[in-house]
Design an enzyme around this catalytic site. Sequence first.
Site, PDB file in Angstrom:
ATOM      1  N   ASN A  65      17.372  20.798  -9.015  1.00  0.00           N
ATOM      2  CA  ASN A  65      18.582  20.317  -8.330  1.00  0.00           C
ATOM      3  C   ASN A  65      18.943  21.213  -7.147  1.00  0.00           C
ATOM      4  OD1 ASN A  65      18.411  18.792 -10.590  1.00  0.00           O
ATOM      5  ND2 ASN A  65      20.458  19.240 -11.367  1.00  0.00           N
ATOM      6  N   ASP A  66      18.978  22.511  -7.403  1.00  0.00           N
ATOM      7  CA  ASP A  66      19.286  23.428  -6.312  1.00  0.00           C
ATOM      8  C   ASP A  66      18.090  23.630  -5.394  1.00  0.00           C
ATOM      9  OD1 ASP A  66      21.941  23.878  -6.626  1.00  0.00           O
ATOM     10  OD2 ASP A  66      21.718  25.590  -7.962  1.00  0.00           O
ATOM     11  N   HIS A  70      37.276   5.219 -15.247  1.00  0.00           N
ATOM     12  CA  HIS A  70      36.876   6.198 -16.252  1.00  0.00           C
ATOM     13  C   HIS A  70      36.428   5.529 -17.536  1.00  0.00           C
ATOM     14  CE1 HIS A  70      39.382   9.242 -13.863  1.00  0.00           C
ATOM     15  NE2 HIS A  70      38.105   9.337 -13.563  1.00  0.00           N
ATOM     16  N   CYS A 118      13.665  22.472 -15.500  1.00  0.00           N
ATOM     17  CA  CYS A 118      14.858  22.016 -16.208  1.00  0.00           C
ATOM     18  C   CYS A 118      15.799  21.218 -15.319  1.00  0.00           C
ATOM     19  CB  CYS A 118      15.592  23.198 -16.828  1.00  0.00           C
ATOM     20  SG  CYS A 118      16.121  24.410 -15.621  1.00  0.00           S
ATOM     21  N   ARG A 134      23.757  18.513  -1.900  1.00  0.00           N
ATOM     22  CA  ARG A 134      23.527  17.407  -2.819  1.00  0.00           C
ATOM     23  C   ARG A 134      24.782  16.640  -3.208  1.00  0.00           C
ATOM     24  NH1 ARG A 134      24.149  19.851  -8.413  1.00  0.00           N
ATOM     25  NH2 ARG A 134      23.674  22.045  -8.185  1.00  0.00           N
ATOM     26  N   GLU A 156      14.787  28.493  -8.050  1.00  0.00           N
ATOM     27  CA  GLU A 156      15.569  27.432  -7.428  1.00  0.00           C
ATOM     28  C   GLU A 156      15.976  27.773  -5.997  1.00  0.00           C
ATOM     29  OE1 GLU A 156      19.103  26.872  -9.843  1.00  0.00           O
ATOM     30  OE2 GLU A 156      19.069  28.957 -10.478  1.00  0.00           O
ATOM     31  N   ARG A 204      20.371  30.325 -20.518  1.00  0.00           N
ATOM     32  CA  ARG A 204      20.526  30.735 -19.130  1.00  0.00           C
ATOM     33  C   ARG A 204      21.771  31.591 -19.026  1.00  0.00           C
ATOM     34  NH1 ARG A 204      21.427  26.220 -14.657  1.00  0.00           N
ATOM     35  NH2 ARG A 204      23.456  26.051 -15.649  1.00  0.00           N
ATOM     36  N   ARG A 209      23.081  25.856 -21.141  1.00  0.00           N
ATOM     37  CA  ARG A 209      24.025  26.305 -20.113  1.00  0.00           C
ATOM     38  C   ARG A 209      25.191  27.008 -20.778  1.00  0.00           C
ATOM     39  NH1 ARG A 209      22.984  20.731 -18.693  1.00  0.00           N
ATOM     40  NH2 ARG A 209      21.775  20.637 -16.774  1.00  0.00           N
TER      41      ARG A 209
END
Lengths: 588, 92
Positions: free
Chosen positions: A464-465, A199, A512, A475, A441, A342, A306
Amino acid sequence: MGEEIIKEEKILKGIPASPGIAMGQAFLMEMEEPTVPRRQISDEDLPNEIARLEDALIQTRKEILEIQKKIAEEMSYEHAEIFNAHLLLLEDKMFLEEVISRLRKEKFIVEYILVDVIKKYIKVFSKMDDEYLRDRISDIDDVGKRILRHLIGQQRQDLSKLKEKVIVVAYNLSPSDTALMHKENVLGFVTDIGGRTSHTAIMAKSLEIPAVVGLEKVSRLVKKGDYLIVNGNDGSVIINPREETIKKYQEELLKFEEFIHRLEGLKELPAETLDGYRVKIAANIESPQEIPSVIAHGAFGIGLYRTEYFYMNRKDLPSEEEQFEAYRRVAIQMAPHPVTIRTLDLGGDKFISQLDIPYEINPFMGWRAIRFCLARPDIFKAQLSAILRASVEGKLRLMYPLISGIEELKQANRILEEVKEELRQKNIRFDEDIEVGAMIEVPSAAVTSDILAKEVDFFSIGTNDLIQYALAVDRVNEKIAYLYEPAHPAVLRIIKNIIDSAHEAGIWVGMCGEMAGEVLFTPLLLGMGLDEFSVSAVNIPEVKQVIRSITITQAKEITRQCLSFSTSEEILEFLRLKLKEIVPEIIV
Amino acid sequence: MKKIKKKIVVKNKQGLHARPAALFVQIANKFDANITVRKGSLSANGKSIMGILMLEIGPGSEILIEAEGEDAERAIIALERIILEEEPQLIK
């Protein structure tokens, strides 16, 4: 006559944990091990020892929660989440039972027992085959030391209070030590233990502090006042480098800084091609705290705000007022630039506990995002109302995630109209012309984008989706990660189709997802006609640099060629070649 | 007292490490039932993160979950889901 001590140059090899080069004086963290005496206690002392332990655990918990909060505010939730494991360890049944039962049996002071139990765990973990588990040693060590410090009432050196610019040398740095560092006074750091997935390494990367870990004995070899070069790119550390070595590194550093500087010079310039074609570059944010960085990197607006942020790390639901305050603040801070909010995108890989969403076998295809919002109009309406009310303070837009067809979109718009009407009834002002968009998406939305375009003011492509659904590739599954390919010809055709049908209907399109921030794809997306690139703040200068180095004609030609290839390999190879031609100094 | 056992092959890509392990323990703690996880000859308290991590449950490992208590059945169902999901998450 003064005797000159010639310090010998020494090169150590470790694990590069965070990229970049740092040079400077060493700052040695105190050797951490406070000596704990092996002192016997009597039966009467037992309750007191247990009470001391409980007290230390409570203090430690408080401390970790504070650090977690600070990190969530300053960095992100993913980083803050790291400390969930620390909190779990603090209340771990096995660990606590072991300490307490040994305390009763062996009757040594609790400090001694604690150190011994932690030592045992570290030993077990250090023998594990799995790299990830081995790297957890620093987490266990961190929590153990924290409890110990509270038991003996000792303070840890606080790296946020350093006066000079130094390179921190330590046996180990905990994620919390790292999180409290400031780039202004910590040039870099080196440690004896730790791995790539620790981390501490993750923290260093997001703080942009060069670091090398796993050097085994660096904390013993470096003496006070030594000069160090930390090369976080290849994992080497040079102690007391020779004159020539310093020179070589200085030159390298200069070249790197020049490049960064050139990128910074782009801040005020528009994202305009050599032949005058303009697009917009916006930023993706998770919380209002990121706005200064967004502005510093020269974003034209926010392409994706977001809002899940509000719903996480808490037990209740956020009120409309609370959301209104935040949206209002963002609108004011970014005005006159637009902010695209969003609406709630929960589910998939983002869950919250207060809503009691049942576990699903296939959450990415489950009850999430707009589907959830349409089923819970109470939650949805509160958010829409907050956004609308805030819209008079700047330029806000709103968009719905995971739209899969026209019915859903119409239903969402109907709810929006209801909220608007309610506000009108109450004489509350809002921006009557607020732009409303749909995220594209889901493949079904992409294929019917010509139909959807009639109902909205813009599209935002969520790659991404979109990629995972289009290619049927989860993914987050490592075994099939090689199949997750943004450059797949299918993906390119889908994106092209979305952009074309939007333009035909006379609306604009943004993107995006991660793909928008990868410079390799910038010429291609530009050539396809993408109107807005919404990327992480740090990617803005690079994307802009590429756009400013190309003509739209060149970009269109690149797109044409890419669409003619039959494999992603050819596409990627071609894009790499072209990018090298356009911006030779860029590293991909 | 109800006692239920279930053999499961861990499909999660990270195995039962890190985040999935933390989630497993968090969920396990929500149930009254005693939960034991066995791998080969080793066993651990399913409500202890250290215990779970020390079993080194990598992807593909076969484990046996035992739950004993009134809500054993529900516990097993919830825990099995975590193990079978690719990337479970629970944000506090």
